[in-house]
Scaffold this motif. Structure first.
Motif, short mmCIF file in Angstrom:
data_model
loop_
_atom_site.label_atom_id
_atom_site.label_comp_id
_atom_site.label_asym_id
_atom_site.label_seq_id
_atom_site.Cartn_x
_atom_site.Cartn_y
_atom_site.Cartn_z
N GLN A 1 16.97 -1.57 -6.74
CA GLN A 1 15.65 -0.65 -6.05
C GLN A 1 15.26 -0.63 -4.92
O GLN A 1 14.95 0.69 -4.03
CB GLN A 1 14.07 -0.62 -6.93
N THR B 1 14.92 4.73 -3.59
CA THR B 1 15.41 6.59 -4.58
C THR B 1 13.14 6.44 -4.57
O THR B 1 12.66 5.75 -5.40
CB THR B 1 15.52 6.71 -4.93
N VAL B 2 12.92 7.52 -4.34
CA VAL B 2 11.35 7.89 -4.73
C VAL B 2 10.77 8.32 -5.80
O VAL B 2 11.66 9.14 -5.45
CB VAL B 2 10.11 7.85 -3.19
N VAL B 3 11.05 7.72 -6.88
CA VAL B 3 10.97 8.63 -8.16
C VAL B 3 9.65 8.84 -8.78
O VAL B 3 8.78 7.63 -8.27
CB VAL B 3 11.59 7.95 -8.98
N GLN B 4 8.66 9.98 -8.86
CA GLN B 4 7.70 9.47 -9.13
C GLN B 4 6.53 9.15 -8.42
O GLN B 4 5.32 8.20 -8.60
CB GLN B 4 7.42 8.88 -11.09
N ALA C 1 5.62 -2.20 -10.96
CA ALA C 1 6.50 -1.39 -11.53
C ALA C 1 7.81 -2.22 -11.95
O ALA C 1 8.25 -1.49 -12.84
CB ALA C 1 7.15 0.21 -10.66
N LYS D 1 6.79 7.20 -6.09
CA LYS D 1 6.63 4.90 -6.63
C LYS D 1 7.32 4.78 -5.01
O LYS D 1 8.59 4.82 -5.61
CB LYS D 1 6.66 4.78 -7.99
N PRO D 2 6.98 4.51 -4.29
CA PRO D 2 7.59 3.72 -3.13
C PRO D 2 8.51 2.80 -3.87
O PRO D 2 9.12 2.24 -4.31
CB PRO D 2 6.43 3.28 -2.19
N ALA D 3 9.42 3.13 -2.72
CA ALA D 3 10.78 2.27 -2.51
C ALA D 3 10.72 1.23 -1.52
O ALA D 3 11.51 1.06 -1.01
CB ALA D 3 12.12 2.83 -2.25
N THR E 1 6.03 -1.69 -4.46
CA THR E 1 7.33 -1.38 -6.58
C THR E 1 6.56 -2.01 -7.09
O THR E 1 6.73 -1.79 -8.49
CB THR E 1 8.40 -1.04 -5.75
#
Lengths: 488, 183
Positions: B79, B85-88, B99, B90-92, B96
């Motif tokens: 990740q 990838t920034v999804v929702q 999560a 949430k930082p990369a 993170t």
């Protein structure tokens, strides 16, 4: 117990009465009786009622699950009535429903084991079997909702040709890990717990295929203390691992909802609410299948009224927790002043799905309140009725959460009345048939009560049983002898 | 007739209590290669037999730690390092981590569970398809309602006379010399 009365009390010491423990196996049965009774179930011919239940179950499973899924795979996921705003209707309702059923099995086998609740021994095997089968039924939905079943390995985090990775930050991937871990650990727990009993069946079988198969699956178990010693540690470890696991699985399932921004889902009460609901629904299912099995196979001495009462009390407790969660959701929707939350709940109560909300409340919150009364807990018809109501009610709970929320987003065009498709219904009914089929096969081929552990709860199983007279009891009334070792 | 090899003496006892007392006697006589057989686990028998605690928890601790490290490596590498990838929202990056907690927890439990299963089998010396004790007819009751002690011939203190006497003195009945066919 006659044994207790022979203790000579020292007249100079004050007698501190300790509550006599109820016998877990009634009528002073011998070890051999327990073996005969439980092994007899799978060694003798099955009663007619077994076939009367088995044949329809198999047919329902084949037509429902087999036919439904074949049609789905050959046509496309659109046949599940999800090509609208609801996106996931019945599939997710049924997935969460079945996963929840499984939880009571792990609760009985793990949490009650850690808290030394010896009454669990008569029911834990069947409850764990129920867990495994329920998770099998649940697993169908996430597996088949991808449509192209042969691509389901994309869920696993392994390098693939597209050089992309799963999103580990997504609750959906957490779900994959949680459910597969839960299934694996439950299976190990169930199987390891069964090894000594499989050895019992092996030792009773005549040479032949049966002895060979049970011999292979009992792994050459001999019951030596050098084995038991490691075995008990392993069992304890698995219980200790399963306890947080069972709490985590449904919490993670609830994260699928709670981490979204959808009103009605985006709440912190979801994890505990889902876990309590799962335990609640699971216990109802254990009773639903064990009360008939107890009657059919004459297991009254091992699954006593005490067991049924205890489970009824747990249903009452968890049902009340669930009722609290429902009311708290409503209260927060009102008290937070969040408009959309309030609208979502108004829709639940007064929208076109009001009937499902009433069904949920009636079955899950009101029906279990009967268990406050001892005569209701002791009347098996009432117990069965309440459990059936809870089974249905817990299904409606998931229906309420999903279907009253998703189809109504904020554009009027989304406000379609959600209906399941016939394939949805067929597959769901099929999973009930599949669950019953698997459970009936379990009754036929595997020991449905934990033979070794039930024997362990007999008073005479205490290695100090014969020395009772020699022990200085400090003027107290003794508790049941098998508890003695645990108190050291 | 196939030649036979002596496995050891097998004696039956009346009850869990009798087995417990006999185990103390056999332990005090200094035997090492022997075991008590019962249809259910008898608590306290470990002490009566002079056995050490199982090392299984340590194995499981190692297995669980391995699972935990696997999860960190898997989640962080894929990740943050390979495919950020920034999804929702949430930082990369390292922040993170929160999560990834569910994944870390699940993999820890999963690998602990596997270690429990395979560690247990290794420690018990199972699976095996046969065992010399299965030659004994009465031993089938060990998984039903029988309590037995078997002292193996490879025990340094084993002798055909004294061991038998010891088992008799300890209250054993149906004493049997178990022999296995020579392989």
């Amino acid at each position: 117990m006659s044994h207790e009365t022979t203790i000579q009390k020292d007249p100079n010491k004050p007698v501190i009465p300790v509550m006599e423990r109820e016998q877990l196996v009634l009528n002073n049965r011998s070890y051999n009786w327990i073996t005969e009774r439980i092994c007899g179930i799978l060694e003798n011919k099955q009663p007619a009622i077994w076939w009367m239940l088995f044949i329809p179950s198999v047919l329902i499973a084949i037509i429902g699950v087999g036919g439904g899924l074949f049609y789905l795979v050959s046509t496309g996921v659109g046949v599940w009535g999800n090509n609208n705003r609801a996106m996931w209707g019945w599939p997710i309702v049924n997935f969460v429903f079945w996963i929840g059923i499984g939880h009571a099995g792990t609760l009985i086998s793990a949490i009650l084991f850690l808290t030394r609740q010896n009454w669990r021994t008569s029911i834990n095997r069947a409850a764990e079997a129920m867990t495994i089968f329920a998770v099998c039924c649940a697993g169908i939905y996430p597996m088949f909702h991808v449509g192209r079943l042969w691509m389901v390995w994309f869920l696993a985090p392994i390098p693939n040709a597209n050089a992309i990775w799963q999103n580990f930050k997504s609750p959906l991937l957490w779900d994959v890990f949680a459910v597969s871990t839960y299934f694996t650990i439950s299976l190990i727990f169930w199987y390891l717990g069964m090894v000594p009993d499989l050895a019992t069946i092996r030792d009773r079988a005549k040479p032949g295929l049966r002895k060979l198969l049970y011999g292979i699956f009992s792994l050459g178990w001999r019951g030596g203390n050098r084995q038991w010693s490691h075995y008990e540690v392993a069992y304890l470890l698995l219980a200790a691992l399963s306890t947080p696991l069972v709490l985590s699985v449904h919490s993670i399932v609830s994260f699928d909802f709670a981490t979204s921004v959808v009103p009605g889902w985006h709440t912190t009460i979801f994890p505990p609410y889902f876990v309590a609901g799962a335990v609640f629904g699971g216990f109802a299912m254990v009773l639903t299948i064990m009360i008939p099995a107890r009657y059919i196979y004459g297991l009254h001495d091992m699954i006593t009224m005490k067991h049924i009462e205890n489970m009824s009390k747990i249903i009452l407790l968890t049902g009340t927790i669930v009722g609290y969660a429902y009311l708290m959701e409503l209260f927060v929707a009102f008290y937070s002043g969040a408009k959309y939350e309030g609208a979502a709940f108004y829709f639940r109560l007064a929208g076109p799905y009001w009937w499902s909300y009433i069904a949920m409340m009636g079955c899950n919150v009101i029906a279990p309140q009967l268990f406050w009364f001892k005569f209701c807990r002791e009347n098996l018809w009432v117990v069965m009725g309440v459990c059936m109501a809870v089974n249905a009610g817990m299904w409606f709970e998931r229906f309420v959460i999903i279907v009253t929320t998703l189809p109504r987003m904020w554009l009027p065009g989304d406000w379609k009345y959600y209906n399941p498709s016939w394939v949805d219904i067929m597959t769901y009914v099929g999973t009930i048939g599949m669950f019953l089929t698997l459970f009936l096969l379990f009754l036929k081929f595997l020991p449905c009560i934990n033979i070794a552990e039930v024997k362990w709860t007999l008073p005479k199983s205490d290695p100090h049983f014969d020395d009772k007279e020699a022990i200085d009891d400090q003027g107290t009334e003794a508790v049941a002898p098998y508890q003695h070792e645990l108190q050291n | 007739m196939t030649p036979k090899r002596v496995y050891g003496y097998l004696a039956e006892f009346e009850s869990a209590s009798a087995l417990y007392k006999a185990a103390e006697k056999v332990r005090d006589a200094g035997h090492k290669k022997w075991d008590c057989y019962s249809p259910y686990p008898i608590h306290g028998l470990d002490k009566a037999m002079g056995m050490k605690k199982s090392i299984l928890p340590w194995l499981v601790f190692c297995g669980g730690s391995l699972g935990f490290l696997t999860a960190i490596t898997l989640a962080y590498t894929t990740q943050v390092v390979i495919y950020p990838t920034v999804v929702q929202a949430k930082p990369a990056n390292i922040f993170t981590t929160a999560a990834f907690f569910p994944i870390m927890f699940e993999l820890t439990v999963l690998l602990s569970g596997f270690t429990t299963l395979f560690g247990l089998l290794a420690l018990m010396g199972l699976p095996r398809l046969n065992h010399p004790l299965f030659e004994s007819e009465q031993f089938a009751r060990a998984t039903d309602d029988g309590f037995f002690i078997a002292i193996e011939a490879r025990d340094p203190r084993f002798s055909s006379e004294e061991t038998k006497t010891l088992l008799e003195d300890a209250g054993g009945s149906n004493i049997e010399l178990v022999e296995e066919p020579e392989a």
